[in-house]
Scaffold this active site. Structure first.
Site, PDB file in Angstrom:
ATOM      1  N   CYS A 198       0.829  -1.203   0.000  1.00 38.36           N
ATOM      2  CA  CYS A 198       0.000   0.000   0.000  1.00 38.36           C
ATOM      3  C   CYS A 198       0.872   1.266   0.000  1.00 38.36           C
ATOM      4  O   CYS A 198       1.475   1.593  -1.015  1.00 38.36           O
ATOM      5  CB  CYS A 198      -0.970  -0.035   1.181  1.00 38.36           C
ATOM      6  SG  CYS A 198      -2.414   1.011   0.951  1.00 38.36           S
ATOM      7  N   HIS A 204      -3.926  -5.122   0.100  1.00 35.02           N
ATOM      8  CA  HIS A 204      -3.583  -5.750   1.373  1.00 35.02           C
ATOM      9  C   HIS A 204      -3.652  -7.271   1.289  1.00 35.02           C
ATOM     10  O   HIS A 204      -4.742  -7.855   1.320  1.00 35.02           O
ATOM     11  CB  HIS A 204      -4.534  -5.258   2.470  1.00 35.02           C
ATOM     12  CG  HIS A 204      -4.275  -3.851   2.885  1.00 35.02           C
ATOM     13  ND1 HIS A 204      -3.523  -3.532   4.000  1.00 35.02           N
ATOM     14  CD2 HIS A 204      -4.634  -2.673   2.325  1.00 35.02           C
ATOM     15  CE1 HIS A 204      -3.449  -2.217   4.112  1.00 35.02           C
ATOM     16  NE2 HIS A 204      -4.123  -1.674   3.100  1.00 35.02           N
ATOM     17  N   GLU A 232      -2.938  -9.377   3.535  1.00 30.78           N
ATOM     18  CA  GLU A 232      -3.420  -9.937   4.811  1.00 30.78           C
ATOM     19  C   GLU A 232      -4.929  -9.788   4.956  1.00 30.78           C
ATOM     20  O   GLU A 232      -5.527 -10.335   5.891  1.00 30.78           O
ATOM     21  CB  GLU A 232      -2.713  -9.253   5.985  1.00 30.78           C
ATOM     22  CG  GLU A 232      -3.320  -7.953   6.474  1.00 30.78           C
ATOM     23  CD  GLU A 232      -3.233  -6.785   5.503  1.00 30.78           C
ATOM     24  OE1 GLU A 232      -3.917  -5.771   5.709  1.00 30.78           O
ATOM     25  OE2 GLU A 232      -2.472  -6.890   4.523  1.00 30.78           O
TER      26      GLU A 232
END
Length: 432
Positions: free
Chosen positions: A320, A404, A406
């Site tokens: 990001c 992202h 995760e």
């Protein structure tokens, strides 16, 4: 308290029903009765005879810089707050969104209409506090129903001094943001402030060029050891047990990025955003992670310089904001998007494999791939708008993602990116 009564006399109940048969003795069923209704009036309203309404009335305003004024009901904290309004299309995970430091300086509007039904718990927090400016929703749940719930959303926000509003037309605001782009807005519960004052405040504040990272980063280094709990670890197979030391630059890092790295066998040292590159190189880690974070990458030239000093010396992974800083450090440019990407349903194509991943995203800036030097490869593309979603520079052991891996909240399609980072560090170690 006083009461005011209203009497209703019903003298002809025959008008309440009809019958196909004539009544033999109509007088036998005639009844006359009185219905008496009363309402309580507070002492300050007794003189006017106006009853206090049993439901909450509009007591808040969202004033946008385009001049539109949206009446709403407040929950959480009260006061006046300014921020950039963005919309998030996630269906679940509002607690992770509230605690994502990347939302610093922003009001998050949830397009999913019903929010608060699962309450909040303390296991799903992505940081130690809420950094966003406020929460805008259509409908606030009047009850919670989840076995993990520790408290209500309203209480949670109030304790953290975060403003929220509901009973506002989130669909109309979202359409406006999609058409005109992200807008600066002011949330206020203060009746003393006029609409004109709030509009002037929205037009005098800007998020572009503001260093938001320094306000969300840790102040001193620390070791992270917590990994993904076994009941939540969906990708535990195929790990070789090797341990790699990773220095993670905290530009607003989410806890689940650290948990996923730890679950893949990494020893993690988290350092502040201003941590000198020379100190990182002294530690001699196996790799460096440049994390997510809020705001404009051009507003943090010190972070870009840190990235430049590390490139080529250690394997790096940018997520990001880290992806955008890598783009600038490699000589590329970044630009502000019209309304950004915020949500857990963004399709991304991996150009190397051809696979499509549904990803979780949260950013208002992007890297211009045309500005990147030769040798830098665009590895992922956002299928909604064609923007750059991933980079690689094999010659310098660099990889990055604009989204992202995760998730938290969001799908787990991209979790394998952590394994790719492990492989990158392994190859660099073998070739050293």
């Amino acid at each position: 308290m006083v009461s005011k009564a209203m009497e209703l006399a019903v003298t002809n109940p025959l008008t309440c029903f009809t019958s196909s048969k004539p009544l033999s003795n109509p007088s036998s069923i005639l009844r006359a009765f009185t219905v008496r209704c009363s309402v309580s009036l507070s002492s300050d309203r007794a003189s006017t005879g106006v009853a206090e309404r049993p439901w909450k009335t509009s007591d808040a305003r969202l004033v946008l810089e385009d001049g539109s004024i949206w009446r709403a009901k407040s929950f959480g904290a009260s006061g006046t707050q300014v921020g950039e309004v963005v919309f998030n299309t996630s269906l679940t995970g509002y607690q992770e969104i509230l605690t994502d430091p990347s939302y610093a300086g922003q009001f998050v509007l949830m397009t999913n209409p019903h929010i608060g039904n699962t309450g909040v718990n303390f296991d799903d927090e992505e940081s130690m506090q809420c950094f966003l400016g406020g929460l805008v929703i259509r409908s606030l749940s009047i009850s919670t129903s989840n076995w993990r719930c520790a408290e209500t959303l309203g209480d949670y926000l109030a304790e953290r001094n975060i403003m929220g509003i509901y009973d506002v037309d989130t669909r109309a605001i979202t359409r406006r943001l999609r058409q005109d782009g992200s807008l600066i807005g002011v949330l206020s519960t203060e009746e003393s402030k006029t609409d004109e004052e709030l509009l002037e405040l929205s037009r005098s504040w800007d998020i572009v060029g503001v260093d938001l990272i320094s306000g969300v980063s840790c102040k001193t280094p620390y070791e992270w050891t917590d990994n993904t709990k076994s009941q939540w670890d969906f990708n535990a197979n195929g790990r070789d047990g090797n341990t790699f030391h990773v220095v993670a630059y905290d530009f607003g890092i989410k806890h689940n990025i650290l948990r996923r790295l730890a679950s893949y066998g990494c020893k993690i040292t988290v350092v502040p955003s201003t941590w000198p590159a020379s100190e990182t190189l002294k530690i001699k880690p196996d790799g460096v992670l440049f994390s997510n974070g809020p705001g404009d990458p051009s507003a943090v030239p010190y972070a870009v310089e840190t990235v430049k000093e590390i490139l080529g010396k250690l394997p790096v992974f940018g997520i990001c904001m880290g992806h955008q800083l890598l783009g600038q450090a490699l000589g590329g440019k970044t630009f502000k998007m019209k309304f950004g990407h915020h949500g857990g349903n963004h399709p991304v194509r991996n150009l190397r494999s051809g696979h499509v991943e549904i990803s979780a995203q949260n950013h208002n800036y992007a890297v211009d791939p045309a500005s990147l030097p030769e040798g830098v490869e665009v590895t992922h593309v956002n299928l909604n708008d064609g923007s750059c979603a991933g980079l690689a520079y094999p010659a310098q052991n660099i990889m990055s993602l604009q989204y992202h891996p995760e998730a938290s909240p969001g799908p787990h399609d991209s979790d394998n990116a952590f394994q790719e980072f492990i492989e990158l560090m392994k190859r660099a170690k073998e070739n050293a």
